[in-house]
Enzyme design. Structure first.
Site, short mmCIF file in Angstrom:
data_model
loop_
_atom_site.label_atom_id
_atom_site.label_comp_id
_atom_site.label_asym_id
_atom_site.label_seq_id
_atom_site.Cartn_x
_atom_site.Cartn_y
_atom_site.Cartn_z
N TYR A 1 -2.22 -0.44 10.23
CA TYR A 1 -2.29 -1.07 8.90
C TYR A 1 -0.98 -0.84 8.14
CZ TYR A 1 -3.54 -1.46 3.93
OH TYR A 1 -3.56 -1.76 2.59
N SER B 1 0.87 -1.19 0.00
CA SER B 1 0.00 0.00 0.00
C SER B 1 0.89 1.23 0.00
CB SER B 1 -0.88 0.01 1.25
OG SER B 1 -1.45 1.29 1.43
N1 NAP Z 1 -8.54 -0.75 -1.77
C1 NAP Z 1 -7.56 0.06 -1.44
O1 NAP Z 1 -7.74 1.30 -1.33
C2 NAP Z 1 -6.15 -0.48 -1.26
C3 NAP Z 1 -5.07 0.42 -1.28
C4 NAP Z 1 -3.78 -0.06 -1.10
C5 NAP Z 1 -3.56 -1.41 -0.93
N2 NAP Z 1 -4.63 -2.29 -0.92
C6 NAP Z 1 -4.35 -3.71 -0.71
O2 NAP Z 1 -4.87 -4.43 -1.82
C7 NAP Z 1 -5.14 -5.77 -1.44
C8 NAP Z 1 -6.49 -6.21 -1.97
O3 NAP Z 1 -7.49 -5.45 -1.33
P1 NAP Z 1 -8.82 -4.95 -2.08
O4 NAP Z 1 -8.71 -3.49 -2.18
O5 NAP Z 1 -9.06 -5.74 -3.30
O6 NAP Z 1 -9.90 -5.24 -0.92
P2 NAP Z 1 -11.12 -6.28 -0.83
O7 NAP Z 1 -12.04 -6.08 -1.98
O8 NAP Z 1 -11.64 -6.10 0.56
O9 NAP Z 1 -10.42 -7.69 -0.99
C9 NAP Z 1 -9.74 -8.32 0.08
C10 NAP Z 1 -9.62 -9.80 -0.23
O10 NAP Z 1 -8.92 -10.43 0.85
C11 NAP Z 1 -9.65 -11.61 1.20
N3 NAP Z 1 -9.45 -11.96 2.60
C12 NAP Z 1 -9.70 -11.21 3.69
N4 NAP Z 1 -9.43 -11.91 4.81
C13 NAP Z 1 -9.04 -13.14 4.41
C14 NAP Z 1 -8.65 -14.33 5.09
N5 NAP Z 1 -8.60 -14.40 6.43
N6 NAP Z 1 -8.33 -15.41 4.35
C15 NAP Z 1 -8.40 -15.37 3.00
N7 NAP Z 1 -8.72 -14.28 2.29
C16 NAP Z 1 -9.04 -13.18 3.00
C17 NAP Z 1 -11.11 -11.27 0.92
O11 NAP Z 1 -11.86 -12.45 0.66
P3 NAP Z 1 -12.81 -13.21 1.71
O12 NAP Z 1 -13.51 -12.16 2.53
O13 NAP Z 1 -13.70 -14.00 0.81
O14 NAP Z 1 -11.91 -14.08 2.53
C18 NAP Z 1 -10.98 -10.48 -0.38
O15 NAP Z 1 -10.96 -11.34 -1.49
C19 NAP Z 1 -5.01 -5.82 0.10
O16 NAP Z 1 -3.77 -6.39 0.45
C20 NAP Z 1 -5.02 -4.35 0.49
O17 NAP Z 1 -4.30 -4.11 1.68
C21 NAP Z 1 -5.91 -1.84 -1.09
#
Ligand code: NAP
Length: 232
Positions: free
Chosen positions: A150, A137
């Site tokens: 975080y 991130s």
């Molecule tokens: N969105 C942003 O603004 C942003 C910015 C910077 C970095 N990121 C990073 O990008 C990555 C993806 O996030 P996203 O934005 O796509 O968010 P998201 O839509 O909330 O996706 C998160 C994913 O992680 C999975 N997950 C959560 N807990 C889990 C567990 N215990 N075991 C297995 N899977 C788990 C969720 O699936 P289930 O709930 O089905 O398990 C979901 O598929 C993350 O690492 C996040 O930190 C996001």
């Protein structure tokens, strides 16, 4: 490394960035193992895409991380690419961070990528190389009140990732970071605790932009890819 024909594990594939990357990789002809907890979401996605193995996985459980990698290796004869994408936010002021929340997020954002890297490394060595992408991130590159816990997990992931990159370079395993900024996914509704106060000036970008950055990291093996270049 090109994606076509490769055995690719994507964690957190049930929504957001992971789902967008799974769709991109399927279009490129990758053979996909998709992992997360929500079986219904994974199976719906798997039904749309060719050559997909859906593995319901709670990545906070070490044995389930191993089982995910073993399932991919068994189905596709090995693992070429690992995308450590699953993650969760913990957006509370330092004064309010509870250790049980931090532990849960550390288990997902740091332990799980570590265990997955450890599990795939011997498989990649056996194939003469591979690519690992760890999704971090851009909050690690700034100080934002309210998200220190975080950011700390992602900073730890970045250090681990950079060291793995150095340690495995001789084995042909390229370890890269993808460093997204605010992305339009379920992330801010799925925080472990706290809330997102992005303010009106923050314009989220689509998860497809991050998926393209992940593809680029796999194809080039670059150390870091920013979906949106940081301001100079
Ligand atoms: N969105 C942003 O603004 C942003 C910015 C910077 C970095 N990121 C990073 O990008 C990555 C993806 O996030 P996203 O934005 O796509 O968010 P998201 O839509 O909330 O996706 C998160 C994913 O992680 C999975 N997950 C959560 N807990 C889990 C567990 N215990 N075991 C297995 N899977 C788990 C969720 O699936 P289930 O709930 O089905 O398990 C979901 O598929 C993350 O690492 C996040 O930190 C996001």
């Amino acid at each position: 490394m090109e994606l076509a024909g490769k055995s690719v594990i994507v964690t957190g594939a049930s929504s957001g960035i992971g789902e967008a990357f799974a769709r991109l990789a399927a279009r490129e002809g990758a053979r996909l193992t998709l992992a997360s907890r929500r079986t219904d979401r994974l199976e719906a996605l798997a039904a749309e895409l060719p050559d997909v193995l859906a593995v319901t996985t709670d990545l906070r459980v070490p044995e389930q991380v191993d089982a995910m990698v073993a399932a991919a290796a068994e189905r596709f004869g090995g693992v070429d690419v690992l995308v450590n994408n699953a993650g969760q936010g913990l957006h509370v002021p330092v004064e309010d961070v509870r250790l049980d929340d931090l532990q849960a997020v550390v288990e997902l954002n740091l332990y799980a990528p570590l265990l997955a890297m450890q599990a795939v490394a011997p498989l990649m060595r056996a194939r003469g190389g591979g690519a690992i992408v760890n999704v971090s991130s851009n909050t690690t590159r700034m100080t934002i009140p309210g998200i220190g816990a975080y950011s700390a997990t992602k900073s730890a992931l970045e250090q681990l990732s950079a060291t793995a990159r150095a340690e495995w370079a001789g084995a042909g395993i390229a370890v890269s970071l993808v460093v997204p900024s605010v992305t339009a996914t379920e992330f801010h509704q799925a925080l472990r605790a706290g809330s997102f106060r992005g303010g009106g000036h923050v314009q989220p970008h689509p998860p497809e932009l991050v998926a393209e950055a992940i593809r680029r990291a796999i194809e080039t093996g670059e150390a870091e890819v920013f979906p949106v270049p940081p301001a100079a």
